[in-house]
Design a protein around this motif. Structure first.
Motif, PDB file in Angstrom:
ATOM      1  N   MET A 150       0.799  -1.154   0.043  1.00 20.22           N
ATOM      2  CA  MET A 150       0.087   0.244   0.051  1.00 20.22           C
ATOM      3  C   MET A 150       0.764   1.352   0.116  1.00 20.22           C
ATOM      4  O   MET A 150       0.308   2.409  -0.775  1.00 20.22           O
ATOM      5  CB  MET A 150      -0.961   0.056   1.128  1.00 20.22           C
ATOM      6  N   TYR A 151       2.123   1.185   0.804  1.00 15.54           N
ATOM      7  CA  TYR A 151       2.729   2.559   0.944  1.00 15.54           C
ATOM      8  C   TYR A 151       3.665   2.586  -0.452  1.00 15.54           C
ATOM      9  O   TYR A 151       3.446   3.691  -0.871  1.00 15.54           O
ATOM     10  CB  TYR A 151       3.834   2.426   2.098  1.00 15.54           C
ATOM     11  N   GLN A 152       3.936   1.487  -1.215  1.00 13.23           N
ATOM     12  CA  GLN A 152       4.733   1.751  -2.392  1.00 13.23           C
ATOM     13  C   GLN A 152       3.799   2.066  -3.428  1.00 13.23           C
ATOM     14  O   GLN A 152       4.169   2.912  -4.183  1.00 13.23           O
ATOM     15  CB  GLN A 152       5.288   0.468  -2.717  1.00 13.23           C
ATOM     16  N   LEU A 153       2.429   1.646  -3.432  1.00 16.33           N
ATOM     17  CA  LEU A 153       1.359   1.955  -4.398  1.00 16.33           C
ATOM     18  C   LEU A 153       1.362   3.403  -4.267  1.00 16.33           C
ATOM     19  O   LEU A 153       0.968   4.147  -5.099  1.00 16.33           O
ATOM     20  CB  LEU A 153       0.404   1.161  -4.318  1.00 16.33           C
ATOM     21  N   GLU A 158       1.277   8.919  -6.523  1.00 16.11           N
ATOM     22  CA  GLU A 158       1.847  10.558  -6.432  1.00 16.11           C
ATOM     23  C   GLU A 158       2.809  10.769  -7.325  1.00 16.11           C
ATOM     24  O   GLU A 158       2.794  11.928  -7.925  1.00 16.11           O
ATOM     25  CB  GLU A 158       2.422  10.581  -4.804  1.00 16.11           C
ATOM     26  N   GLN A 159       3.771   9.737  -7.666  1.00 12.71           N
ATOM     27  CA  GLN A 159       4.762  10.304  -8.879  1.00 12.71           C
ATOM     28  C   GLN A 159       4.148  10.247 -10.050  1.00 12.71           C
ATOM     29  O   GLN A 159       4.477  11.097 -10.754  1.00 12.71           O
ATOM     30  CB  GLN A 159       5.928   9.081  -8.639  1.00 12.71           C
ATOM     31  N   LEU A 160       3.053   9.457 -10.190  1.00  7.83           N
ATOM     32  CA  LEU A 160       2.657   9.569 -11.657  1.00  7.83           C
ATOM     33  C   LEU A 160       1.619  10.646 -11.824  1.00  7.83           C
ATOM     34  O   LEU A 160       1.725  11.374 -12.729  1.00  7.83           O
ATOM     35  CB  LEU A 160       1.710   8.355 -11.816  1.00  7.83           C
ATOM     36  N   GLU A 162       2.465  13.528 -10.384  1.00  6.99           N
ATOM     37  CA  GLU A 162       3.256  14.675 -10.745  1.00  6.99           C
ATOM     38  C   GLU A 162       3.550  14.726 -12.128  1.00  6.99           C
ATOM     39  O   GLU A 162       3.621  15.734 -12.956  1.00  6.99           O
ATOM     40  CB  GLU A 162       4.334  14.500  -9.824  1.00  6.99           C
ATOM     41  N   LEU A 163       3.821  13.617 -12.696  1.00  5.15           N
ATOM     42  CA  LEU A 163       4.343  13.429 -13.964  1.00  5.15           C
ATOM     43  C   LEU A 163       3.255  13.874 -14.949  1.00  5.15           C
ATOM     44  O   LEU A 163       3.674  14.881 -15.970  1.00  5.15           O
ATOM     45  CB  LEU A 163       4.777  12.087 -14.330  1.00  5.15           C
ATOM     46  N   ILE A 164       2.190  13.389 -14.732  1.00  2.00           N
ATOM     47  CA  ILE A 164       0.985  14.020 -15.640  1.00  2.00           C
ATOM     48  C   ILE A 164       0.843  15.443 -15.490  1.00  2.00           C
ATOM     49  O   ILE A 164       0.482  16.143 -16.572  1.00  2.00           O
ATOM     50  CB  ILE A 164      -0.279  13.335 -14.888  1.00  2.00           C
ATOM     51  N   GLU A 165       0.872  15.980 -14.107  1.00  6.14           N
ATOM     52  CA  GLU A 165       0.569  17.521 -13.933  1.00  6.14           C
ATOM     53  C   GLU A 165       1.764  18.300 -14.805  1.00  6.14           C
ATOM     54  O   GLU A 165       1.484  19.297 -15.451  1.00  6.14           O
ATOM     55  CB  GLU A 165       0.859  17.684 -12.646  1.00  6.14           C
ATOM     56  N   LYS A 166       2.840  17.851 -14.798  1.00 10.82           N
ATOM     57  CA  LYS A 166       3.986  18.546 -15.259  1.00 10.82           C
ATOM     58  C   LYS A 166       3.933  18.404 -17.051  1.00 10.82           C
ATOM     59  O   LYS A 166       3.989  19.423 -17.669  1.00 10.82           O
ATOM     60  CB  LYS A 166       5.371  17.800 -14.965  1.00 10.82           C
ATOM     61  N   TYR A 183      -6.960   8.723 -12.684  1.00  8.81           N
ATOM     62  CA  TYR A 183      -7.524   9.365 -11.704  1.00  8.81           C
ATOM     63  C   TYR A 183      -8.732   8.637 -10.826  1.00  8.81           C
ATOM     64  O   TYR A 183      -9.053   8.831  -9.823  1.00  8.81           O
ATOM     65  CB  TYR A 183      -8.104  10.746 -12.170  1.00  8.81           C
ATOM     66  N   MET A 184      -9.203   7.427 -11.580  1.00  5.48           N
ATOM     67  CA  MET A 184     -10.373   6.807 -10.764  1.00  5.48           C
ATOM     68  C   MET A 184      -9.543   5.962  -9.946  1.00  5.48           C
ATOM     69  O   MET A 184      -9.894   5.713  -8.803  1.00  5.48           O
ATOM     70  CB  MET A 184     -11.021   5.791 -11.967  1.00  5.48           C
ATOM     71  N   ALA A 185      -8.244   5.424 -10.239  1.00  6.86           N
ATOM     72  CA  ALA A 185      -7.378   4.538  -9.425  1.00  6.86           C
ATOM     73  C   ALA A 185      -6.845   5.444  -8.322  1.00  6.86           C
ATOM     74  O   ALA A 185      -7.002   4.871  -6.952  1.00  6.86           O
ATOM     75  CB  ALA A 185      -6.287   3.884 -10.389  1.00  6.86           C
ATOM     76  N   LEU A 186      -6.723   6.580  -8.468  1.00  5.99           N
ATOM     77  CA  LEU A 186      -6.186   7.451  -7.541  1.00  5.99           C
ATOM     78  C   LEU A 186      -7.205   7.591  -6.369  1.00  5.99           C
ATOM     79  O   LEU A 186      -6.973   7.749  -5.208  1.00  5.99           O
ATOM     80  CB  LEU A 186      -5.440   8.754  -7.933  1.00  5.99           C
ATOM     81  N   ARG A 187      -8.250   8.116  -6.730  1.00  6.25           N
ATOM     82  CA  ARG A 187      -9.346   8.485  -6.054  1.00  6.25           C
ATOM     83  C   ARG A 187      -9.784   7.285  -5.056  1.00  6.25           C
ATOM     84  O   ARG A 187     -10.119   7.390  -3.965  1.00  6.25           O
ATOM     85  CB  ARG A 187     -10.602   9.076  -6.857  1.00  6.25           C
TER      86      ARG A 187
END
Length: 203
Positions: A150-153, A158-160, A162-166, A183-187
């Motif tokens: 869970m922590y690694q995921l 979060e890294q992904l 940031e990359l999408i935002e950049k 974003y569905m997975a992130l939410r």
């Protein structure tokens, strides 16, 4: 990250007063199993473990035992299972007949315990010290594997993010299906699991 003890700015008689410094030095994770403290309710519920047990060496070696270098930021599971187990007759005699505990801040610790690809904790087949710590600390508990994954995921999402935002800031386009799926997975991850990492709830 590998925990590294810093030099205390103050000396305390009460080992619990070192907790905030240990929290930073151990990156908010248990020195033994590497579980993030959020999965046990946050720093409030984490323990300060005496690597060489205080109950066994509280007289002759009291100064050594209460030294900051003998303290470990520990989850309640590892601290409870380790308890006052110690095979040596002195605090610096941590291994006897290839059995015993290794200080989590020592480079040697990673020679005996490691993470498998599935996130579980493992040790080499012929490593008696690794086996001893694995069994005595109950590192086979499924929660250690789940917490690690869970922590690694969470970090990867979060890294992904940031990359999408950049990329979007630079005028790059993200295909709608990838954007929506991410974003569905992130939410969903943050809804069900993020509270343990961000809010320090118990798991």
């Amino acid at each position: 990250m590998k925990p590294v003890r810093s030099k205390p700015t103050k000396t305390f008689n009460d080992h619990k007063k070192y907790k905030s410094q240990l929290e930073k030095d151990f990156y908010k994770c248990c020195g033994y199993c590497d579980d993030h403290h959020g999965f046990s309710g946050g720093s409030k519920f984490f323990h300060v473990d005496h690597f060489a047990p205080k109950s066994k060496f509280k007289n002759e070696y009291s100064a050594y035992i209460n030294d900051y270098n003998n303290l470990v930021y520990s989850c309640p599971y590892c601290n409870r299972h380790k308890s006052n187990k110690w095979l040596g007759k002195a605090p610096f005699e941590y291994v006897v007949n290839n059995k015993g505990f290794i200080d989590p801040c020592a480079d040697e610790y990673d020679d005996h315990l490691f993470r498998n690809e599935d996130g579980s904790i493992g040790y080499s087949e012929n490593d008696d010290i690794g086996r001893y710590m694995y069994e005595e600390l109950f590192l086979f508990l499924k929660r250690h594997q789940i917490c690690y994954i869970m922590y690694q995921l969470n970090n990867k999402l979060e890294q992904l993010d940031e990359l999408i935002e950049k990329k979007e800031q630079c005028g790059g386009e993200i295909p709608n299906d990838i954007h929506e799926t991410f974003y569905m997975a992130l939410r969903r991850f943050r809804k069900y699991f993020g509270k343990y990492i961000l809010e320090g709830e118990d798991m």
